[in-house]
Scaffold this motif. Structure first.
Motif, PDB file in Angstrom:
ATOM      1  N   PHE A 456       0.854  -1.191   0.000  1.00 13.27           N
ATOM      2  CA  PHE A 456       0.000   0.000   0.000  1.00 13.27           C
ATOM      3  C   PHE A 456       0.890   1.243   0.000  1.00 13.27           C
ATOM      4  CE2 PHE A 456      -2.475  -3.490   1.512  1.00 13.27           C
ATOM      5  CZ  PHE A 456      -3.718  -3.299   0.928  1.00 13.27           C
ATOM      6  N   ALA A 457       0.949   1.881  -1.158  1.00 13.52           N
ATOM      7  CA  ALA A 457       1.803   3.055  -1.341  1.00 13.52           C
ATOM      8  C   ALA A 457       0.953   4.242  -1.759  1.00 13.52           C
ATOM      9  CB  ALA A 457       2.859   2.775  -2.411  1.00 13.52           C
ATOM     10  N   ASP A 458       1.467   5.446  -1.504  1.00 12.20           N
ATOM     11  CA  ASP A 458       0.736   6.647  -1.905  1.00 12.20           C
ATOM     12  C   ASP A 458       1.706   7.808  -2.086  1.00 12.20           C
ATOM     13  OD1 ASP A 458      -1.540   8.129  -2.598  1.00 12.20           O
ATOM     14  OD2 ASP A 458      -2.702   7.152  -1.011  1.00 12.20           O
ATOM     15  N   VAL A 459       1.180   8.900  -2.644  1.00 17.99           N
ATOM     16  CA  VAL A 459       1.942  10.136  -2.805  1.00 17.99           C
ATOM     17  C   VAL A 459       1.271  11.194  -1.945  1.00 17.99           C
ATOM     18  CG1 VAL A 459       2.747  11.894  -4.423  1.00 17.99           C
ATOM     19  CG2 VAL A 459       2.636   9.501  -5.143  1.00 17.99           C
ATOM     20  N   VAL A 460       2.055  11.810  -1.062  1.00 17.40           N
ATOM     21  CA  VAL A 460       1.491  12.782  -0.118  1.00 17.40           C
ATOM     22  C   VAL A 460       2.303  14.066  -0.148  1.00 17.40           C
ATOM     23  CG1 VAL A 460       0.642  10.939   1.393  1.00 17.40           C
ATOM     24  CG2 VAL A 460       2.901  11.943   1.826  1.00 17.40           C
ATOM     25  N   ASP A 461       1.711  15.127   0.426  1.00 16.78           N
ATOM     26  CA  ASP A 461       2.466  16.374   0.552  1.00 16.78           C
ATOM     27  C   ASP A 461       3.275  16.333   1.843  1.00 16.78           C
ATOM     28  OD1 ASP A 461       0.764  17.010   2.680  1.00 16.78           O
ATOM     29  OD2 ASP A 461      -0.489  18.354   1.487  1.00 16.78           O
ATOM     30  N   THR A 462       3.934  17.422   2.172  1.00 16.36           N
ATOM     31  CA  THR A 462       4.822  17.432   3.339  1.00 16.36           C
ATOM     32  C   THR A 462       4.075  17.294   4.662  1.00 16.36           C
ATOM     33  OG1 THR A 462       4.781  19.852   3.246  1.00 16.36           O
ATOM     34  CG2 THR A 462       6.653  18.733   2.218  1.00 16.36           C
ATOM     35  N   GLU A 463       2.753  17.497   4.638  1.00  8.45           N
ATOM     36  CA  GLU A 463       1.949  17.311   5.842  1.00  8.45           C
ATOM     37  C   GLU A 463       1.346  15.914   5.925  1.00  8.45           C
ATOM     38  OE1 GLU A 463      -0.946  20.388   5.596  1.00  8.45           O
ATOM     39  OE2 GLU A 463       0.546  22.007   5.618  1.00  8.45           O
ATOM     40  N   GLY A 464       1.635  15.091   4.910  1.00  5.73           N
ATOM     41  CA  GLY A 464       1.114  13.725   4.911  1.00  5.73           C
ATOM     42  C   GLY A 464      -0.257  13.597   4.296  1.00  5.73           C
ATOM     43  N   LYS A 465      -0.749  14.668   3.652  1.00  8.82           N
ATOM     44  CA  LYS A 465      -2.067  14.619   3.023  1.00  8.82           C
ATOM     45  C   LYS A 465      -1.954  14.063   1.613  1.00  8.82           C
ATOM     46  CE  LYS A 465      -3.783  18.531   5.712  1.00  8.82           C
ATOM     47  NZ  LYS A 465      -4.211  19.954   5.684  1.00  8.82           N
ATOM     48  N   LYS A 466      -2.852  13.162   1.264  1.00  8.99           N
ATOM     49  CA  LYS A 466      -2.824  12.502  -0.034  1.00  8.99           C
ATOM     50  C   LYS A 466      -2.986  13.516  -1.165  1.00  8.99           C
ATOM     51  CE  LYS A 466      -5.121   8.793  -2.608  1.00  8.99           C
ATOM     52  NZ  LYS A 466      -6.143   7.723  -2.559  1.00  8.99           N
ATOM     53  N   TRP A 490      21.123  -1.833  12.314  1.00  7.76           N
ATOM     54  CA  TRP A 490      21.924  -2.623  13.255  1.00  7.76           C
ATOM     55  C   TRP A 490      22.535  -1.723  14.349  1.00  7.76           C
ATOM     56  CZ3 TRP A 490      22.448  -7.525  14.538  1.00  7.76           C
ATOM     57  CH2 TRP A 490      23.563  -7.926  15.290  1.00  7.76           C
ATOM     58  N   GLY A 491      22.141  -2.019  15.586  1.00 10.23           N
ATOM     59  CA  GLY A 491      22.698  -1.310  16.735  1.00 10.23           C
ATOM     60  C   GLY A 491      22.210   0.114  16.907  1.00 10.23           C
ATOM     61  N   ASP A 492      21.187   0.514  16.189  1.00 12.40           N
ATOM     62  CA  ASP A 492      20.754   1.909  16.263  1.00 12.40           C
ATOM     63  C   ASP A 492      19.254   2.034  15.988  1.00 12.40           C
ATOM     64  OD1 ASP A 492      20.626   4.670  16.361  1.00 12.40           O
ATOM     65  OD2 ASP A 492      22.423   4.980  15.143  1.00 12.40           O
ATOM     66  N   ASP A 493      18.441   1.615  16.943  1.00 13.88           N
ATOM     67  CA  ASP A 493      16.988   1.687  16.795  1.00 13.88           C
ATOM     68  C   ASP A 493      16.503   3.128  16.623  1.00 13.88           C
ATOM     69  OD1 ASP A 493      16.834  -1.033  17.011  1.00 13.88           O
ATOM     70  OD2 ASP A 493      16.108  -1.058  19.081  1.00 13.88           O
ATOM     71  N   LYS A 494      17.166   4.064  17.315  1.00 19.03           N
ATOM     72  CA  LYS A 494      16.744   5.459  17.229  1.00 19.03           C
ATOM     73  C   LYS A 494      16.911   5.995  15.807  1.00 19.03           C
ATOM     74  CE  LYS A 494      17.453  10.062  19.211  1.00 19.03           C
ATOM     75  NZ  LYS A 494      17.537  10.723  17.895  1.00 19.03           N
ATOM     76  N   LYS A 495      18.019   5.652  15.177  1.00 20.69           N
ATOM     77  CA  LYS A 495      18.259   6.113  13.812  1.00 20.69           C
ATOM     78  C   LYS A 495      17.236   5.518  12.859  1.00 20.69           C
ATOM     79  CE  LYS A 495      22.061   7.011  10.634  1.00 20.69           C
ATOM     80  NZ  LYS A 495      23.515   6.842  10.387  1.00 20.69           N
ATOM     81  N   TYR A 496      16.859   4.263  13.108  1.00 19.14           N
ATOM     82  CA  TYR A 496      15.822   3.602  12.302  1.00 19.14           C
ATOM     83  C   TYR A 496      14.531   4.414  12.336  1.00 19.14           C
ATOM     84  CZ  TYR A 496      12.003   0.185  11.594  1.00 19.14           C
ATOM     85  OH  TYR A 496      10.857  -0.461  11.192  1.00 19.14           O
ATOM     86  N   ILE A 497      14.142   4.862  13.516  1.00 24.10           N
ATOM     87  CA  ILE A 497      12.915   5.663  13.656  1.00 24.10           C
ATOM     88  C   ILE A 497      13.089   7.022  12.990  1.00 24.10           C
ATOM     89  CG2 ILE A 497      11.378   6.801  15.304  1.00 24.10           C
ATOM     90  CD1 ILE A 497      12.044   4.513  17.282  1.00 24.10           C
ATOM     91  N   ASP A 498      14.221   7.671  13.266  1.00 22.07           N
ATOM     92  CA  ASP A 498      14.446   9.025  12.755  1.00 22.07           C
ATOM     93  C   ASP A 498      14.493   9.066  11.234  1.00 22.07           C
ATOM     94  OD1 ASP A 498      14.543   9.928  15.341  1.00 22.07           O
ATOM     95  OD2 ASP A 498      16.734  10.077  15.435  1.00 22.07           O
ATOM     96  N   VAL A 499      15.157   8.094  10.619  1.00 21.03           N
ATOM     97  CA  VAL A 499      15.364   8.126   9.171  1.00 21.03           C
ATOM     98  C   VAL A 499      14.099   7.765   8.406  1.00 21.03           C
ATOM     99  CG1 VAL A 499      16.608   7.045   7.240  1.00 21.03           C
ATOM    100  CG2 VAL A 499      17.840   7.686   9.319  1.00 21.03           C
ATOM    101  N   TYR A 500      13.363   6.748   8.878  1.00 21.94           N
ATOM    102  CA  TYR A 500      12.280   6.185   8.061  1.00 21.94           C
ATOM    103  C   TYR A 500      10.869   6.502   8.551  1.00 21.94           C
ATOM    104  CZ  TYR A 500      16.267   3.560   6.353  1.00 21.94           C
ATOM    105  OH  TYR A 500      17.486   3.221   5.841  1.00 21.94           O
ATOM    106  N   TRP A 501      10.708   6.869   9.821  1.00 24.89           N
ATOM    107  CA  TRP A 501       9.357   6.982  10.368  1.00 24.89           C
ATOM    108  C   TRP A 501       9.016   8.342  10.983  1.00 24.89           C
ATOM    109  CZ3 TRP A 501       6.360   2.878   9.235  1.00 24.89           C
ATOM    110  CH2 TRP A 501       7.013   1.684   8.889  1.00 24.89           C
ATOM    111  N   LYS A 502      10.020   9.117  11.347  1.00 21.35           N
ATOM    112  CA  LYS A 502       9.758  10.337  12.111  1.00 21.35           C
ATOM    113  C   LYS A 502       8.973  11.372  11.318  1.00 21.35           C
ATOM    114  CE  LYS A 502      11.908  13.163  15.621  1.00 21.35           C
ATOM    115  NZ  LYS A 502      13.138  13.388  16.404  1.00 21.35           N
ATOM    116  N   PHE A 504       6.539  11.202   9.282  1.00 22.27           N
ATOM    117  CA  PHE A 504       5.078  11.023   9.325  1.00 22.27           C
ATOM    118  C   PHE A 504       4.696  10.109  10.489  1.00 22.27           C
ATOM    119  CE2 PHE A 504       5.964  11.752   4.724  1.00 22.27           C
ATOM    120  CZ  PHE A 504       5.332  12.983   4.623  1.00 22.27           C
ATOM    121  N   GLU A 505       5.322  10.344  11.648  1.00 30.12           N
ATOM    122  CA  GLU A 505       5.092   9.460  12.788  1.00 30.12           C
ATOM    123  C   GLU A 505       3.642   9.487  13.268  1.00 30.12           C
ATOM    124  OE1 GLU A 505       7.452  10.541  16.165  1.00 30.12           O
ATOM    125  OE2 GLU A 505       7.271  12.684  15.775  1.00 30.12           O
TER     126      GLU A 505
END
Length: 675
Positions: A456-466, A490-502, A504-505
């Motif tokens: 499930f993929a989509d294109v959104v603006d910087t606020e996360g709106k479709k 590996w060894g850096d859970d915080k970076k995982y969150i910051d790079v990929y999820w923060k 549009f958390e």
């Protein structure tokens, strides 16, 4: 409104559509009706969809009960509690069938040397080397670094590690000792598996000596180094630490004929694969066993339409995720024949790849746009020397493919018979996410296609709106977890969150880092990395569109576009252009004007490059990706202080910097003369 919310403008239009032949569609693993059924199933019964395929495709030692544990987002865990082994799924179940005598790996070197390993032979080698690793003290959860050329022993090492539950980390054999050292210090392996050297472009490349250099200033002690004798190079072997692979494999005390496969939990890490960031140390992407294996199998069947009689060639080195997923695990788990080639496309002749296709009757070819453009630049004469009628499907991977390169691939290589699957995915996603299924969907040159069933993929603006307007580009996000997603860094859970999820958390979206747009048919058009978006006079323009416009010109083989600071427009567009063979380069100023006018005609005046620099080569990683971040520094006249260890040819940077300085000097002289 658009500018405030971060839209990326899309100006380049591509209207060509190519449908699969009736014959291909009728024989395809997935047809149009089946694709629609699968997509609706995934939407209506998401858990039932994944449960069905996980049970059907994977051999389990212990069946999982739950499809997804989402109790600790974004650390999603698929099929928790299940027990399996990746090596067993790639080998053991095949040797119990007629496939035991089928070719698993066809290997060839630049000089024409060939080896064929059947599933039975590969099974024996993997079992023996798994026991070697155990004798060296490697156990479940230990890390094993593999730093090797493209030879079958590299795949053996991966599968042997998986067999005993160890976590392998393949480091591309073209990386420097410094890049290798960084990865050793981060992964902390007990053993490094390498070779005395490899062959590339007619030269013997040392590998063991680079391992020795990397270990000189390590923060961590590696117990053993296992060395495959491949080029018969005279190398230093440290007593009690370094061992020849062939010696260990011929010793019955080390290499017993059978190794019981370790039953690991579904989310036990199968491997760590490092990706290079723009700055800082590389990120160790961690992938699971069950979810990753399942998705490589499904995409082999759906996207590559793999059949038992097919010979499949993914040209990527196993040091990249493409080589992992579609050079080793995907093909072998599906019982396919996979081709490994040690060498470059143009040595000893520019026809080498086409010679391989004809010699081994290769049916499916999967490669990068960079390779396609480089071979296109050399002209058609090398292709026409060989019979490519065995090819029934072509694939593209690594970055967006320009429409003109797509057309050359389709007409010259596929003879307008073989559909093209242009696949969008990442190291982090583990497998294909967006593409066209070759027997079920039409292809559009330059478009990746649509999300696969279950994605499930989509294109959104910087606020996360479709973004619903097909003329507006935005940010590409994945809105639901998928089985082959990375577990963490590996060894850096915080970076995982910051790079990929923060970013549009609040919505729980995975942000891919790419810009994209969707057309009125729901096809995705990847517009390049968001970092590469140009901001010219308030207009946000994707680099891929300007590059595609340039490549569509009859003189241009490749182009890379970047922005440099400009007091008036904010950013000025700078284009680095590689011309086709035989083009007269003496008409410099005339060609610059012609290319600028061509871009204006294709896109509009806002996209006209302010500066065009002709070059013989572009700075690329060993996997073929253009390193635009380095070009940005050159365009802006900045000193390059970034990591260049992943470069294919470091001399390209020096040549480009020198060329840019000369052009600036000439421009300054002309300005002085005019005054």
């Amino acid at each position: 409104m658009g500018k405030q919310r971060g839209f990326i403008e899309s100006k380049l239009k591509e209207n060509r559509v190519f449908y699969p032949s009736i014959d291909f569609a009728q024989k395809a693993n997935i047809d149009t009706d089946e694709l629609e059924r699968l997509k609706k199933w995934a939407e209506m019964d998401w858990e039932g969809f994944w449960r069905y395929f996980a049970v059907k495709k994977i051999h389990w030692f212990k069946r999982f009960e739950e499809v997804l544990d989402d109790s600790n987002p974004p650390f999603f865990r698929f099929f928790p509690g299940g027990k399996l082994n990746a090596s067993y799924n790639c080998l053991d179940r095949h040797i119990k069938s007629w496939r035991k005598n089928k070719a698993a790996i066809i290997w060839e070197s630049e000089n024409g040397e060939t080896r064929i390993m059947t599933y039975q032979e590969l099974y024996i080698e993997v079992n023996k080397f798994a026991n070697v690793l155990k004798t060296l003290g490697i156990k479940k959860g230990d890390r094993v670094i593999i730093y090797m050329p493209m030879i079958p022993e590299a795949a053996v090492a991966m599968l042997a590690s998986a067999r005993i539950g160890a976590i392998h980390s393949v480091v591309f054999g073209g990386f420097s000792s410094e890049a290798l050292r960084d990865r050793i210090n981060d992964a902390k392996p007990k053993v490094i598996i390498t070779a005395d050297g490899g062959f590339r472009n007619g030269k013997a490349i040392p590998l063991k000596s680079k391992v020795d250099e990397a270990m000189e200033e390590l923060d961590y002690k590696v117990d053993y180094v296992v060395v495959v004798r491949h080029i018969d190079r005279d190398i230093h072997m440290k007593p009690l630490r370094d061992f020849w692979y062939q010696d260990l494999m011929s010793d019955p005390d080390y290499a017993q004929i059978y190794c019981h496969p370790e039953a690991v939990e579904s989310n036990n890490p199968l491997f760590i694969l490092y990706t290079s960031g723009s700055t800082g140390k590389p990120k160790g992407i961690v992938h699971s066993t069950a979810g990753y294996l399942l998705w490589t199998m499904l995409t082999m069947k759906w996207v590559f339409d793999i059949k038992d009689e097919d010979t499949f060639w993914c040209t990527a080195d196993i040091g990249w995720i493409t080589g992992h997923s579609y050079g080793v695990y995907g093909p072998l788990a599906m019982g396919a024949t996979t081709v490994m080639y040690e060498g470059v496309p143009t040595y000893p002749t520019p026809a080498k790849w086409w010679e391989l296709v004809e010699k081994h009757s290769i049916n499916i070819l999967y490669t990068a746009p960079t390779a396609i453009r480089a071979l296109m630049r050399l002209g058609n004469e090398w292709v026409l020397k060989h019979n490519l009628t065995s090819l029934r499907l072509l694939g593209s991977v690594g970055e967006p493919i320009n429409p003109e390169a797509w057309m050359w691939y389709y007409t010259t290589i596929g003879n307008e018979r073989a559909p093209i699957v242009d696949t969008w995915w990442q190291t982090e996603t583990g497998g294909h996410m967006i593409t066209t299924l070759p027997g079920a969907q039409a292809a559009k040159p330059g478009s990746a296609g649509t999300p696969l069933p279950g994605i499930f993929a989509d294109v959104v603006d910087t606020e996360g709106k479709k973004i619903n307007d097909p003329d507006k580009g935005g940010l590409l996000v994945i809105t639901k977890p998928w089985p082959s997603m990375l577990l963490t860094i590996w060894g850096d859970d915080k970076k995982y969150i910051d790079v990929y999820w923060k970013k549009f958390e609040d919505k729980g979206y995975y942000f891919a880092g790419d810009g994209a747009r969707k057309d009125s048919d729901g096809y995705f058009w990847i517009m390049g990395r968001v970092d590469d978006v140009l901001n010219v006079s308030g207009h946000r323009i994707g680099t891929m569109e300007v590059e595609s416009a340039l490549v569509s010109h009859r003189y241009v083989a490749e182009a890379a576009v970047v922005g440099r600071p400009d007091e008036i427009t904010g950013e000025a567009i700078v284009a680095f252009v590689v011309l086709k063979e035989g083009v007269d380069k003496s008409r410099h100023d005339e060609m610059v004007r012609e290319l600028r006018e061509h871009v204006q005609k294709q896109i509009g005046p806002i996209a006209k490059p302010q500066e065009i620099i002709f070059t013989d080569a572009l700075p690329k990683t060993r996997s073929g990706k253009i390193m635009r971040r380095l070009l940005r520094d050159i365009a802006a006249g900045r000193q390059i202080n970034q990591d260049t260890s992943t470069l294919e040819d470091a001399t390209v940077l020096d040549k480009l910097t020198e060329l840019k300085q000369k052009l600036e000097e000439e421009m300054n002289k002309n300005n002085s003369s005019n005054k």
